[in-house]
Scaffold this motif. Structure first.
Motif: not given
Length: 174
Positions: A4-21
């Protein structure tokens, strides 16, 4: 299989800006609903259940989410069931309503996604790994859980890999 954390971590690398999230909180549910609508034809009702390609995709997705994490998997299964229900309701309407709703939701959802990635300054995760298309909805649910103070151990593990969320051209707000 990744954790779970590997999938979410990899995805999160592309999504750190709060506006994008934030854009993903709107865009991804619209896209998931659109896919459920569009894949709800052809379908047949069997014992009160609408069996369609959407049901097969939802079943496979739910199985993936449940294997990753029981708690998130149960939430995802429930949300997928709601999407299937809405898709079935629209699938029995006329073709113009069914197709218009499905395509409209799909286009609007992706437009919102691309606006978010404009702020991020980075391409969507699925461009590098198609699993991003499956992990995206889970990411939204996880981010909502994190905002509610739930699953802090998962949030910390994701941030350890991807870093804290931030506003571009500003300070980190993580």
């Amino acid at each position: 299989m990744k954790t779970l954390t590997e999938h979410l971590g990899q995805y999160a690398e592309y999504h750190r800006d709060r506006r994008n999230i934030a854009s993903h909180f709107i865009g991804i549910p619209l896209i998931v609903l659109a896919v459920a609508v569009l894949l709800s034809r052809p379908g047949v009702e069997v014992f009160g259940l609408w069996l369609s390609p959407a049901a097969l995709v939802a079943l496979a997705s739910a199985w993936f989410y449940l294997r990753l994490d029981l708690r998130f998997g149960l939430v995802m299964a429930g949300l997928l069931w709601l999407s299937l229900w809405a898709g079935a309701v629209l699938a029995v309407q006329g073709t113009a309503v069914w197709l218009g709703a499905g395509l409209g939701l799909f286009v609007i959802g992706w437009l919102i996604q691309f606006i978010g990635h404009y702020y991020e300054g980075r391409k969507p995760a699925f461009v590098d790994d198609l699993m991003g298309l499956v992990v995206g909805p889970l990411f939204v649910v996880a981010e909502l859980a994190f905002l509610c103070g739930l699953r802090d151990e998962v949030r910390r593990a994701v941030e350890k890999r991807a870093g804290p969320t931030c506003i571009r051209h500003g300070k980190a707000l993580g």
